[in-house]
Design a protein around this motif. Structure first.
Motif, PDB file in Angstrom:
ATOM      1  N   PHE A   1      -4.905  -7.613  -5.668  1.00 13.71           N
ATOM      2  CA  PHE A   1      -5.627  -7.400  -6.913  1.00 13.71           C
ATOM      3  C   PHE A   1      -6.534  -8.579  -7.219  1.00 13.71           C
ATOM      4  CE2 PHE A   1      -2.224  -4.429  -7.205  1.00 13.71           C
ATOM      5  CZ  PHE A   1      -2.743  -3.360  -7.915  1.00 13.71           C
ATOM      6  N   LYS A   2      -7.779  -8.276  -7.606  1.00 12.23           N
ATOM      7  CA  LYS A   2      -8.725  -9.322  -8.009  1.00 12.23           C
ATOM      8  C   LYS A   2      -8.248  -9.955  -9.312  1.00 12.23           C
ATOM      9  CE  LYS A   2     -12.389  -6.896  -5.664  1.00 12.23           C
ATOM     10  NZ  LYS A   2     -13.503  -5.987  -5.788  1.00 12.23           N
ATOM     11  N   ASP A   3      -7.875  -9.120 -10.258  1.00  7.49           N
ATOM     12  CA  ASP A   3      -7.231  -9.547 -11.498  1.00  7.49           C
ATOM     13  C   ASP A   3      -5.903  -8.804 -11.534  1.00  7.49           C
ATOM     14  OD1 ASP A   3      -9.433 -11.064 -12.385  1.00  7.49           O
ATOM     15  OD2 ASP A   3     -10.346  -9.307 -13.311  1.00  7.49           O
ATOM     16  N   PHE A   4      -4.960  -9.310 -12.289  1.00 15.28           N
ATOM     17  CA  PHE A   4      -3.675  -8.632 -12.376  1.00 15.28           C
ATOM     18  C   PHE A   4      -3.488  -8.078 -13.768  1.00 15.28           C
ATOM     19  CE2 PHE A   4       0.901  -8.537 -13.213  1.00 15.28           C
ATOM     20  CZ  PHE A   4       1.256  -7.614 -12.249  1.00 15.28           C
ATOM     21  N   PHE A   5      -3.408  -6.768 -13.865  1.00 13.82           N
ATOM     22  CA  PHE A   5      -3.158  -6.070 -15.117  1.00 13.82           C
ATOM     23  C   PHE A   5      -1.927  -5.195 -14.885  1.00 13.82           C
ATOM     24  CE2 PHE A   5      -7.694  -6.686 -14.688  1.00 13.82           C
ATOM     25  CZ  PHE A   5      -8.030  -7.282 -15.891  1.00 13.82           C
TER      26      PHE A   5
ATOM     27  N   VAL B   1       0.837  -1.191   0.000  1.00  8.92           N
ATOM     28  CA  VAL B   1       0.000   0.000   0.000  1.00  8.92           C
ATOM     29  C   VAL B   1       0.877   1.248   0.000  1.00  8.92           C
ATOM     30  CG1 VAL B   1      -1.691   1.340   1.329  1.00  8.92           C
ATOM     31  CG2 VAL B   1      -1.946  -1.132   1.136  1.00  8.92           C
ATOM     32  N   PHE B   2       1.943   1.225   0.787  1.00  7.85           N
ATOM     33  CA  PHE B   2       2.835   2.379   0.882  1.00  7.85           C
ATOM     34  C   PHE B   2       4.199   2.015   0.312  1.00  7.85           C
ATOM     35  CE2 PHE B   2      -0.185   2.799   4.412  1.00  7.85           C
ATOM     36  CZ  PHE B   2      -0.782   3.999   4.043  1.00  7.85           C
ATOM     37  N   SER B   3       4.515   2.596  -0.832  1.00  7.56           N
ATOM     38  CA  SER B   3       5.841   2.447  -1.449  1.00  7.56           C
ATOM     39  C   SER B   3       6.040   3.617  -2.403  1.00  7.56           C
ATOM     40  CB  SER B   3       5.943   1.122  -2.210  1.00  7.56           C
ATOM     41  OG  SER B   3       5.267   1.203  -3.451  1.00  7.56           O
ATOM     42  N   SER B   4       7.257   3.767  -2.896  1.00  3.73           N
ATOM     43  CA  SER B   4       7.530   4.881  -3.811  1.00  3.73           C
ATOM     44  C   SER B   4       6.756   4.733  -5.115  1.00  3.73           C
ATOM     45  CB  SER B   4       9.028   4.975  -4.100  1.00  3.73           C
ATOM     46  OG  SER B   4       9.489   3.761  -4.677  1.00  3.73           O
ATOM     47  N   VAL B   5       6.388   3.511  -5.475  1.00  9.87           N
ATOM     48  CA  VAL B   5       5.649   3.261  -6.713  1.00  9.87           C
ATOM     49  C   VAL B   5       4.141   3.432  -6.503  1.00  9.87           C
ATOM     50  CG1 VAL B   5       5.134   1.502  -8.449  1.00  9.87           C
ATOM     51  CG2 VAL B   5       7.445   1.705  -7.543  1.00  9.87           C
ATOM     52  N   SER B   6       3.667   3.224  -5.294  1.00 14.13           N
ATOM     53  CA  SER B   6       2.227   3.266  -5.011  1.00 14.13           C
ATOM     54  C   SER B   6       1.565   4.572  -5.418  1.00 14.13           C
ATOM     55  CB  SER B   6       1.960   3.023  -3.523  1.00 14.13           C
ATOM     56  OG  SER B   6       2.354   1.722  -3.173  1.00 14.13           O
TER      57      SER B   6
ATOM     58  N   ILE C   1      -7.631  -4.188   0.346  1.00 14.51           N
ATOM     59  CA  ILE C   1      -6.454  -3.920   1.166  1.00 14.51           C
ATOM     60  C   ILE C   1      -6.497  -4.831   2.381  1.00 14.51           C
ATOM     61  CG2 ILE C   1      -5.245  -2.204   2.571  1.00 14.51           C
ATOM     62  CD1 ILE C   1      -6.379  -0.062   0.681  1.00 14.51           C
ATOM     63  N   LYS C   2      -5.392  -5.548   2.591  1.00 10.31           N
ATOM     64  CA  LYS C   2      -5.297  -6.440   3.750  1.00 10.31           C
ATOM     65  C   LYS C   2      -3.828  -6.556   4.142  1.00 10.31           C
ATOM     66  CE  LYS C   2      -6.424 -11.101   5.274  1.00 10.31           C
ATOM     67  NZ  LYS C   2      -6.932 -12.404   4.885  1.00 10.31           N
ATOM     68  N   ASN C   3      -3.545  -6.377   5.429  1.00  6.20           N
ATOM     69  CA  ASN C   3      -2.192  -6.518   5.968  1.00  6.20           C
ATOM     70  C   ASN C   3      -1.169  -5.654   5.233  1.00  6.20           C
ATOM     71  OD1 ASN C   3      -3.176  -8.442   7.802  1.00  6.20           O
ATOM     72  ND2 ASN C   3      -2.792 -10.109   6.375  1.00  6.20           N
TER      73      ASN C   3
END
Length: 168
Positions: free
Chosen positions: A118-122, A90-95, A111-113
């Protein structure tokens, strides 16, 4: 499964904006190797222009199919069996860039832990980070590279390309 054309456009827009910062050569070619996603994005654009097909279509037709890697994809649908979940902190330089590529991010993940699940990955950029497959299928790719570009009698990459990948 098809890749989202909107992502192609955003990837190209992003590359046009940031490439000028990466276009200056800081070292003599071959002296140092530095990884950058932008370099792989540029490579994807070059492949697209030269082959006149999307980067993803080129890779599927010229690498994945000849290697019989039928369960390796650029887009993962959670309805498929035996697929690991795609996550990102959730928290990163890319986020901070995620909403630019995925305006509807809240519909695409939970969001968890401390992770976005992602439900699907794109992927937002396939050349540096978008290919997803099993370790068994990745071994086919590794075998082909270690065999000088050939697997099961099929030449996938030429030996000069393999040597450049390994020794430069």
């Amino acid at each position: 499964m098809h890749f989202n054309n909107n992502i192609y456009e955003k990837q190209s827009e992003f590359l046009k904006k940031v490439f000028p910062r990466f276009s200056k050569i800081n070292y003599r070619p071959g002296k140092y190797g530095l990884y950058t996603n932008v370099g792989y994005m540029l490579l994807g654009e070059i492949i697209k222009q030269v082959s006149r097909q999307t980067y993803e279509t080129y890779v599927v037709n010229n690498i994945l199919k000849p290697l019989q890697m039928y369960n390796t994809h650029f887009v993962i649908n959670r309805k498929e069996k035996n697929i690991a979940g795609a996550t990102h902190p959730v928290f990163s330089s890319v986020s901070i860039f995620i909403p630019f590529f995925y305006p509807n991010i809240r519909e695409l993940c939970t969001i968890k832990n401390g992770l976005l699940w992602f439900k699907d990955f794109f992927p937002i950029s396939t050349p540096p980070s978008g290919l997803i497959g099993s370790s068994i299928e990745m071994m086919k790719l590794a075998q082909m590279i270690l065999s000088g570009g050939i697997l099961n009698g099929n030449r996938i990459l030429n030996v000069d390309t393999i040597n450049t990948m390994i020794y430069h």
